[in-house]
Design a protein around this motif. Structure first.
Motif, PDB file in Angstrom:
ATOM      1  N   TRP A   1      36.031  44.351  51.738  1.00 13.67           N
ATOM      2  CA  TRP A   1      35.055  43.189  50.561  1.00 13.67           C
ATOM      3  C   TRP A   1      35.510  43.731  49.044  1.00 13.67           C
ATOM      4  N   ARG A   2      36.595  44.385  48.647  1.00 15.23           N
ATOM      5  CA  ARG A   2      37.041  44.638  47.215  1.00 15.23           C
ATOM      6  C   ARG A   2      37.196  43.478  46.897  1.00 15.23           C
ATOM      7  N   LYS A   3      36.333  43.335  44.836  1.00 14.49           N
ATOM      8  CA  LYS A   3      36.722  42.321  44.658  1.00 14.49           C
ATOM      9  C   LYS A   3      38.195  41.617  44.477  1.00 14.49           C
ATOM     10  N   VAL A   4      39.187  42.023  44.753  1.00 13.17           N
ATOM     11  CA  VAL A   4      40.746  42.016  45.000  1.00 13.17           C
ATOM     12  C   VAL A   4      40.443  40.840  45.955  1.00 13.17           C
ATOM     13  N   GLU A   5      40.614  41.285  47.095  1.00 14.34           N
ATOM     14  CA  GLU A   5      39.956  40.559  48.111  1.00 14.34           C
ATOM     15  C   GLU A   5      39.777  39.122  48.317  1.00 14.34           C
TER      16      GLU A   5
ATOM     17  N   TYR B   1      38.340  37.821  45.286  1.00 18.95           N
ATOM     18  CA  TYR B   1      38.759  37.070  44.095  1.00 18.95           C
ATOM     19  C   TYR B   1      39.954  36.836  43.459  1.00 18.95           C
ATOM     20  N   LEU B   2      40.966  37.864  43.728  1.00 20.71           N
ATOM     21  CA  LEU B   2      41.647  37.792  42.957  1.00 20.71           C
ATOM     22  C   LEU B   2      43.264  37.044  44.022  1.00 20.71           C
ATOM     23  N   ILE B   3      42.835  37.360  45.653  1.00 19.35           N
ATOM     24  CA  ILE B   3      44.000  37.125  46.221  1.00 19.35           C
ATOM     25  C   ILE B   3      43.785  36.171  46.513  1.00 19.35           C
ATOM     26  N   PRO B   4      42.207  34.681  46.443  1.00 24.05           N
ATOM     27  CA  PRO B   4      42.497  34.081  46.777  1.00 24.05           C
ATOM     28  C   PRO B   4      43.067  33.028  45.661  1.00 24.05           C
ATOM     29  N   ALA B   5      42.712  33.161  44.449  1.00 22.50           N
ATOM     30  CA  ALA B   5      43.389  32.437  43.185  1.00 22.50           C
ATOM     31  C   ALA B   5      45.048  32.695  43.528  1.00 22.50           C
ATOM     32  N   LEU B   6      45.129  33.709  44.017  1.00 22.20           N
ATOM     33  CA  LEU B   6      47.164  33.719  43.589  1.00 22.20           C
ATOM     34  C   LEU B   6      47.336  33.391  44.308  1.00 22.20           C
ATOM     35  N   ARG B   7      46.557  32.660  45.825  1.00 20.11           N
ATOM     36  CA  ARG B   7      47.827  31.555  46.861  1.00 20.11           C
ATOM     37  C   ARG B   7      47.122  30.801  46.419  1.00 20.11           C
TER      38      ARG B   7
ATOM     39  N   LEU C   1      46.758  49.897  48.526  1.00 21.70           N
ATOM     40  CA  LEU C   1      47.077  50.158  47.167  1.00 21.70           C
ATOM     41  C   LEU C   1      47.851  49.979  46.279  1.00 21.70           C
ATOM     42  N   GLU C   2      48.500  50.414  46.288  1.00 20.94           N
ATOM     43  CA  GLU C   2      49.703  50.867  45.686  1.00 20.94           C
ATOM     44  C   GLU C   2      50.493  49.986  45.665  1.00 20.94           C
ATOM     45  N   LYS C   3      50.501  49.136  46.341  1.00 23.02           N
ATOM     46  CA  LYS C   3      51.652  47.723  46.461  1.00 23.02           C
ATOM     47  C   LYS C   3      50.378  46.339  45.934  1.00 23.02           C
ATOM     48  N   GLU C   4      49.978  46.643  45.962  1.00 22.95           N
ATOM     49  CA  GLU C   4      49.203  45.871  45.205  1.00 22.95           C
ATOM     50  C   GLU C   4      48.699  45.796  43.650  1.00 22.95           C
TER      51      GLU C   4
ATOM     52  N   PRO D   1      26.498  38.939  52.731  1.00 19.23           N
ATOM     53  CA  PRO D   1      27.926  39.151  53.195  1.00 19.23           C
ATOM     54  C   PRO D   1      29.193  39.013  52.729  1.00 19.23           C
ATOM     55  N   ARG D   2      28.960  38.202  51.130  1.00 14.29           N
ATOM     56  CA  ARG D   2      30.041  38.114  50.157  1.00 14.29           C
ATOM     57  C   ARG D   2      30.365  39.549  49.530  1.00 14.29           C
ATOM     58  N   LEU D   3      29.416  39.961  49.488  1.00 12.23           N
ATOM     59  CA  LEU D   3      29.540  41.081  48.467  1.00 12.23           C
ATOM     60  C   LEU D   3      30.094  42.668  48.978  1.00 12.23           C
TER      61      LEU D   3
END
Length: 226
Positions: free
Chosen positions: A60-64, A66-72, A136-139, A187-189
């Motif tokens: 449930w991290r912000k990377v998951e 917000y960032l990844i959907p925007a990158l897709r 985490l390192e790869k991200e 649920p989404r936070l």
């Protein structure tokens, strides 16, 4: 690009908290559990509970969110990397499910882990932490670099607004029900990722007694004759 920089810094702070939690739990496993010949049911329960909480915090991290959907949406350049991140996530989830199932079977039999199983159990815990640390390192080393070059300014602004709204909603949820788990309330936070030391490294029975003392100090003192 100031908005992109702000957003990536905010995400890096969250990553650092998650990393500290994983490293703290990994150290606990290596310095405590691996030195024992057997593990009690309470220790199994604690380990599996902490494992699941760490997995949820990572998921449930912000990377998951917000960032990844925007990158897709922005590019296909990250598809291979995202597949690799998903594979690592799946490996960690398999460990959680396998150990949780084993702990439930042990509880049904009324027994903990014998000497022959402690090493395998601890190896699985260690592999869980190592797998998510690798993710985490790869991200940070690869995903953030692609995101910085591929996501446009307006999209960064939208992500930054979502991060601010996210933090405000989490804070409000915690104020409304301080003792509740934010994941179940919203649920989404994601809940704030805290070091394992503050997650409460205690056996369940000890934790329950501490909670009872906090809730009923007068009654417990009277019962103890103080």
């Amino acid at each position: 690009m100031l908005t992109a920089t702000y957003t990536l810094v905010a995400l890096s702070v969250e990553q650092a908290h998650i990393r500290l939690s994983l490293l703290s739990f990994q150290k606990y496993v290596q310095s405590t559990l691996t030195r024992q010949q057997t593990l009690t049911l309470a220790q199994l329960e604690y380990a599996c509970e902490t494992l699941e909480r760490l997995y949820q915090a990572c998921s449930w991290r912000k990377v998951e969110l917000y960032l990844i959907p925007a990158l897709r949406q922005a590019t296909q350049r990250a598809d291979q990397l995202l597949d690799e991140l998903s594979r690592l996530n799946g490996m960690a989830l398999d460990v959680v499910r396998r150990l949780k199932e084993g702990a439930q079977q042990g509880e049904a039999r009324g027994e903990g882990q014998g000497a022959g199983h402690v090493s395998a159990f601890c190896d699985a815990l260690d592999s869980f932490c190592t797998t998510l640390l690798q993710r985490l390192e790869k991200e940070e080393q690869e995903l953030f670099a692609i995101a910085r070059s591929a996501i446009c300014g307006d999209a960064w602004f939208a992500i930054a607004n979502k991060l601010l709204a996210h933090d405000a909603q989490v804070a409000e949820a915690r104020r409304s029900v301080p003792d509740a788990d934010v994941i179940s309330l919203v649920p989404r936070l994601a809940p704030p990722a805290e070091p394992v030391a503050t997650i409460d490294i205690q056996m369940p029975a000890v934790r329950d007694r501490a909670r009872d003392r906090a809730r009923n100090p007068v009654i417990l003192r009277a019962a103890g004759g103080d």
